[in-house]
Design a protein around this motif. Structure first.
Motif, mmCIF file in Angstrom:
data_model
loop_
_atom_site.group_PDB
_atom_site.id
_atom_site.type_symbol
_atom_site.label_atom_id
_atom_site.label_comp_id
_atom_site.label_asym_id
_atom_site.label_seq_id
_atom_site.Cartn_x
_atom_site.Cartn_y
_atom_site.Cartn_z
ATOM 1 N N GLY A 17 0.337 -1.135 0.348
ATOM 2 C CA GLY A 17 -0.136 -0.528 0.087
ATOM 3 C C GLY A 17 1.087 0.960 0.105
ATOM 4 O O GLY A 17 0.281 2.312 -0.547
ATOM 5 N N LEU A 18 2.365 1.338 1.218
ATOM 6 C CA LEU A 18 3.032 2.002 0.897
ATOM 7 C C LEU A 18 3.242 2.973 -0.253
ATOM 8 O O LEU A 18 3.749 3.446 -0.540
ATOM 9 N N GLY A 19 3.924 1.502 -0.684
ATOM 10 C CA GLY A 19 4.742 1.857 -2.324
ATOM 11 C C GLY A 19 3.987 2.202 -3.313
ATOM 12 O O GLY A 19 4.280 3.214 -3.768
ATOM 13 N N VAL A 20 2.475 1.246 -2.994
ATOM 14 C CA VAL A 20 1.339 2.326 -4.696
ATOM 15 C C VAL A 20 1.281 3.995 -4.409
ATOM 16 O O VAL A 20 1.278 4.663 -5.159
ATOM 17 N N GLY A 21 1.176 4.115 -2.577
ATOM 18 C CA GLY A 21 0.817 5.799 -2.391
ATOM 19 C C GLY A 21 2.083 6.634 -2.763
ATOM 20 O O GLY A 21 1.787 7.724 -3.357
ATOM 21 N N ILE A 22 3.217 5.900 -2.757
ATOM 22 C CA ILE A 22 4.491 6.588 -2.471
ATOM 23 C C ILE A 22 4.608 6.663 -4.427
ATOM 24 O O ILE A 22 4.959 8.092 -4.784
ATOM 25 N N ILE A 23 3.813 5.903 -5.589
ATOM 26 C CA ILE A 23 4.451 5.918 -6.737
ATOM 27 C C ILE A 23 3.164 7.327 -6.663
ATOM 28 O O ILE A 23 3.236 7.668 -7.850
ATOM 29 N N GLY A 24 1.777 7.418 -6.708
ATOM 30 C CA GLY A 24 1.155 8.271 -6.456
ATOM 31 C C GLY A 24 1.432 9.542 -6.397
ATOM 32 O O GLY A 24 1.462 10.182 -7.583
ATOM 33 N N ILE A 25 1.855 9.636 -5.319
ATOM 34 C CA ILE A 25 2.585 11.050 -4.712
ATOM 35 C C ILE A 25 3.672 11.932 -5.970
ATOM 36 O O ILE A 25 3.670 11.743 -5.850
ATOM 37 N N SER A 26 4.440 10.382 -6.508
ATOM 38 C CA SER A 26 5.353 11.090 -6.786
ATOM 39 C C SER A 26 4.953 11.595 -8.195
ATOM 40 O O SER A 26 5.518 12.713 -8.455
ATOM 41 N N VAL A 27 4.402 10.679 -8.838
ATOM 42 C CA VAL A 27 3.692 11.244 -10.149
ATOM 43 C C VAL A 27 2.781 12.475 -10.362
ATOM 44 O O VAL A 27 3.268 13.565 -10.552
ATOM 45 N N ARG A 28 2.650 12.777 -8.748
ATOM 46 C CA ARG A 28 1.501 14.108 -8.687
ATOM 47 C C ARG A 28 2.704 14.562 -8.561
ATOM 48 O O ARG A 28 2.582 16.003 -8.716
ATOM 49 N N THR A 29 3.892 14.533 -7.926
ATOM 50 C CA THR A 29 4.804 15.968 -6.959
ATOM 51 C C THR A 29 5.390 16.099 -9.089
ATOM 52 O O THR A 29 5.572 16.948 -8.790
ATOM 53 N N ILE A 30 5.866 15.416 -9.363
ATOM 54 C CA ILE A 30 6.241 15.200 -10.239
ATOM 55 C C ILE A 30 5.550 15.968 -11.903
ATOM 56 O O ILE A 30 6.197 17.329 -12.480
ATOM 57 N N LEU A 31 4.341 16.093 -12.010
ATOM 58 C CA LEU A 31 3.133 16.654 -12.695
ATOM 59 C C LEU A 31 3.243 18.273 -12.069
ATOM 60 O O LEU A 31 2.097 18.417 -12.194
ATOM 61 N N GLY A 32 3.482 18.238 -10.504
ATOM 62 C CA GLY A 32 2.848 19.169 -10.214
ATOM 63 C C GLY A 32 1.718 19.820 -9.630
ATOM 64 O O GLY A 32 1.289 21.012 -9.323
ATOM 65 N N ARG A 33 1.229 18.545 -9.420
ATOM 66 C CA ARG A 33 -0.125 18.423 -8.658
ATOM 67 C C ARG A 33 -0.400 18.273 -7.350
ATOM 68 O O ARG A 33 -1.066 18.966 -6.564
ATOM 69 N N GLU A 34 0.949 18.265 -6.609
ATOM 70 C CA GLU A 34 0.994 17.601 -5.329
ATOM 71 C C GLU A 34 1.677 19.573 -4.855
ATOM 72 O O GLU A 34 2.808 19.436 -5.384
ATOM 73 N N LYS A 35 1.266 20.420 -3.942
ATOM 74 C CA LYS A 35 1.846 21.444 -3.916
ATOM 75 C C LYS A 35 2.164 21.185 -2.204
ATOM 76 O O LYS A 35 2.521 22.084 -1.910
ATOM 77 N N ALA A 36 2.586 19.890 -1.592
ATOM 78 C CA ALA A 36 2.727 20.399 -0.405
ATOM 79 C C ALA A 36 4.263 21.061 0.129
ATOM 80 O O ALA A 36 4.175 21.254 1.471
ATOM 81 N N TYR A 37 4.865 20.856 -1.228
ATOM 82 C CA TYR A 37 6.178 21.391 -0.735
ATOM 83 C C TYR A 37 6.904 22.904 -0.814
ATOM 84 O O TYR A 37 7.344 23.372 -0.878
ATOM 85 N N GLN A 38 4.768 22.763 -0.880
ATOM 86 C CA GLN A 38 5.162 25.051 -1.707
ATOM 87 C C GLN A 38 3.855 25.098 0.186
ATOM 88 O O GLN A 38 3.536 26.623 -0.780
ATOM 89 N N MET A 39 4.337 24.146 0.788
ATOM 90 C CA MET A 39 3.521 25.017 2.150
ATOM 91 C C MET A 39 3.814 26.383 1.983
ATOM 92 O O MET A 39 4.486 26.884 2.605
ATOM 93 N N GLY A 40 2.186 26.719 2.411
ATOM 94 C CA GLY A 40 2.738 28.826 2.813
ATOM 95 C C GLY A 40 2.118 29.205 1.630
ATOM 96 O O GLY A 40 1.556 30.210 1.584
ATOM 97 N N GLU A 41 2.949 28.265 0.376
ATOM 98 C CA GLU A 41 2.440 29.567 -0.741
ATOM 99 C C GLU A 41 1.536 29.302 -1.320
ATOM 100 O O GLU A 41 0.568 28.157 -1.525
#
Lengths: 211, 267
Positions: free
Chosen positions: A186-210
Motif C-alpha cells: 500500500g505504501l509503495g503504491v501510495g509513494i508512486i501516486g505521490i511521486s507522479v503527482r509531485t512530478i506533474l506539479g499537482r502535489e503542493k505540499a512542498y509549497q506549504m505556505g504559498e
C-alpha cells in the motif's frame, strides 16, 4: 512575476529533475543523461547539509526572539543558545576530533541522550498499565498477540514455556508478515501516486505556505 | 494506581539483575541464527561496508551487537568501510572500533586505512545513500580525517556500491534505514545485507529476511545477547537481557493488575 518564481519555476525544476532521475533509474540511458541524474542525486547531499545549517539558524533565531520577548521558558532558550554557539564554535575552531569537542560529545551530549531515552522505560510501564485493558473482543485479540510478542522477548520466559518461541516466530512469520506486506505494498503504491503527482506539479505540499 | 508507584516499582525491578547476578537460559532465535550464518559465510579478507547509525542512547541496546560483529569481521581478516547516515553517529564509529578492540585485544594491531576506514557522515538519507552508491569518491572525496580516498589502500577500486559485496546496517532508529538500504543497495547492486536494529524494527524487516532480501538480523538487546552467546563473547547485552526478562514479567503483572482494577471499578 512573483508567481513565476514561487510556483511555476519550482514546478518545472521538480518536473525536469524527477523525470531525468526516473528515466535514468529505469532505463539504460546514454552516459551524459546518467551523469546528469547522478549530479542531481549528489545535489541532495549538498541540500541536506544546507538544510542542517538552516535548521540551526532557524532554531537560533526563534530562541533569540523568545528570550528577547521573555516568553515562557525563555531561560531554557538561553541554555540552548549558549550550548548551540559553544558547540558550533568549538567544533569549527578546534575541529570535530579535538579533545574539547569530544568532551562535549562524551560528557554532555551522550549522557543527556541516554537519560532522555531511558525515560521511555518508565513511560512504557505506565502505558501498559493504562492501555492494555480488555474492553471488547478486538482489544482482547490485540492484547493476546501483544502479550505473546512481549513474552517472546523475554528469554527467561521462552525457555520456561515450551513452544512459546515457535509460536512467537509463527506470529512474526504469518499474521504479522501478511499485515506488514499489505502495508508495504500500500505504501509503495501510495509513494508512486505521490511521486507522479509531485512530478506533474499537482502535489503542493512542498509549497506549504504559498498559494 | 498512581503512576509514581509504577515508576518506583519499575526502577526497583529493573535494578535487581544488576545487584543480583543471574544466569537465565537464552534460546537462539531464527533471525539471529541467520545473521550469524551470514557473518560466517563472508569470505575471509572481504571488504564489508558498515553503517554505524547507533546513537549513544541506543548503544546499550545495540552497541554490543555492533562491536561483536566488528570483532568477528576483524577476526576473519575482513576489511571494513565504516560510515554513518546520522550526523550524531560520527563519533560512534571510532567508539565502536575501540569497543571491538576491547573485546579482542589482539585485534588492536589492525591498521587504519588498510584494515578499516572511517568515511564519516553521508547526508541526505535515502537520496543521499543513492547518490553515495553511484559515486562513492564523488560524494565523499575524503575520509573523516580529510585524507583523499585515493590515498587510502582499502578504498582502492571502490567506486560504487556494487564494488562492496557485503553490508552491515546497524541502525538504532525506528525510521526506515533498513528498508532504504534494501531498496538502494540490495535491489540495485545485489549485495548481501545484515541488520542490527531496535526491537520495533523487527516486524518491519521480517518479510525481507524471509524473502532472502536481507540475510539476517540482530533485533534488540535480545538479538545482540544471542549473538554474544553464539560467538562466545559474553558482554553487556547478556546482563541487559536478564534485566529485560524480569521487567517483562513485571509488565505482565502490571497488565493483570490494570485489568482487575478496571473491572473492579466497573462494578
Amino acid at each position: 512575476m512573483m508567481s513565476f518564481y514561487k510556483s511555476t519555476l519550482p514546478k518545472w525544476i521538480l518536473f525536469i529533475c524527477g523525470i531525468v532521475v526516473l528515466i535514468a533509474s529505469i532505463f539504460v540511458v546514454p552516459e551524459p543523461l546518467k551523469n546528469v541524474s547522478n549530479e542531481i542525486q549528489h545535489f541532495t547531499s549538498i541540500l541536506t547539509s544546507f538544510a542542517i545549517c538552516l535548521g540551526a539558524v532557524s532554531l537560533g533565531i526563534n530562541n533569540v526572539k523568545r528570550t528577547v520577548k521573555k516568553q515562557s521558558g525563555w531561560c531554557y532558550s538561553i541554555v540552548l543558545l549558549i550550548s548551540l554557539i559553544a558547540t558550533i564554535g568549538i567544533g569549527i575552531s578546534l575541529g570535530r576530533k579535538s579533545a574539547n569537542f569530544m568532551w562535549i560529545y562524551n560528557y554532555l551530549y551522550m549522557p543527556l541522550q541516554a537519560a532522555i531515552y531511558s525515560i521511555l522505560f518508565f513511560q512504557v510501564g505506565t502505558a501498559v498499565y493504562r492501555t492494555f485493558i480488555v474492553k471488547n473482543p478486538t482489544a482482547t485479540v490485540l492484547l493476546i498477540f501483544a502479550c505473546l510478542t512481549i513474552l517472546g522477548g523475554a528469554p527467561a520466559i521462552t525457555c520456561t514455556i515450551p513452544g512459546l518461541t515457535a509460536l512467537n516466530d509463527w506470529i512474526l512469520a504469518v499474521p504479522q508478515m501478511s499485515g506488514s506486506r499489505g502495508i508495504m505494498i500500500g505504501l509503495g503504491v501510495g509513494i508512486i501516486g505521490i511521486s507522479v503527482r509531485t512530478i506533474l506539479g499537482r502535489e503542493k505540499a512542498y509549497q506549504m505556505g504559498e498559494e | 494506581m498512581d503512576k509514581r508507584y509504577i515508576y518506583v516499582l519499575l526502577f526497583v525491578v529493573g535494578s535487581i539483575p544488576f545487584f543480583v547476578p543471574m544466569v537465565l537460559p537464552l534460546p537462539i532465535t531464527e533471525m539471529t541464527s541467520k545473521y550469524n550464518d551470514f557473518i560466517e559465510s563472508i569470505p575471509d579478507g572481504s571488504i564489508v561496508a558498515f553503517n554505524v547509525q547507533i546513537y549513544r542512547s541506543t548503544w546499550p541496546m545495540l552497541g554490543s551487537g555492533s562491536a561483536v560483529t566488528t570483532t568477528r569481521l576483524f577476526e576473519k581478516d575482513c576489511r571494513i568501510v565504516f560510515f554513518t547516515m546520522s550526523a550524531s553517529g560520527v563519533p560512534m564509529i571510532d567508539f565502536n572500533v575501540q569497543e571491538a578492540f576491547k573485546i579482542n585485544p589482539k585485534l588492536s594491531d589492525k591498521v587504519y586505512g588498510a584494515d578499516w576506514v572511517d568515511l564519516g557522515f553521508v547526508s541526505g538519507d535515502e537520496s543521499g545513500l543513492a547518490a553515495f552508491l553511484t559515486n562513492i569518491p564523488g560524494v565523499l572525496p575524503t575520509d573523516s580525517n580529510g585524507t583523499p580516498l585515493e590515498d587510502i589502500p582499502i578504498m582502492k577500486g571502490i567506486k560504487t556500491g556494487g564494488d562492496i559485496k557485503y553490508v552491515i546496517n546497524a541502525a538504532g532508529s525506528v525510521s526506515s534505514p533498513p528498508l532504504y538500504f534494501q531498496r538502494q543497495w540490495v535491489a540495485k547492486y545485489g549485495v548481501k545485507l545484515g541488520l542490527i536494529a531496535v526491537k520495533s524494527t523487527g516486524p518491519q524487516v521480517t518479510p525481507f529476511i524471509e524473502a532472502g532480501e536481507m540475510q539476517g538480523a540482530l533485533i534488540g538487546t535480545g538479538g545482540c545477547a544471542e549473538y554474544e552467546a553464539l560467538t562466545q563473547k559474553p558482554g553487556p547485552a547478556l546482563s541487559l537481557t536478564n534485566a529485560g526478562s524480569i521487567t517483562i514479567i513485571f509488565l505482565m503483572l502490571l497488565m493483570v493488575a490494570s485489568n482487575i482494577n478496571y473491572y473492579r471499578g466497573r462494578k
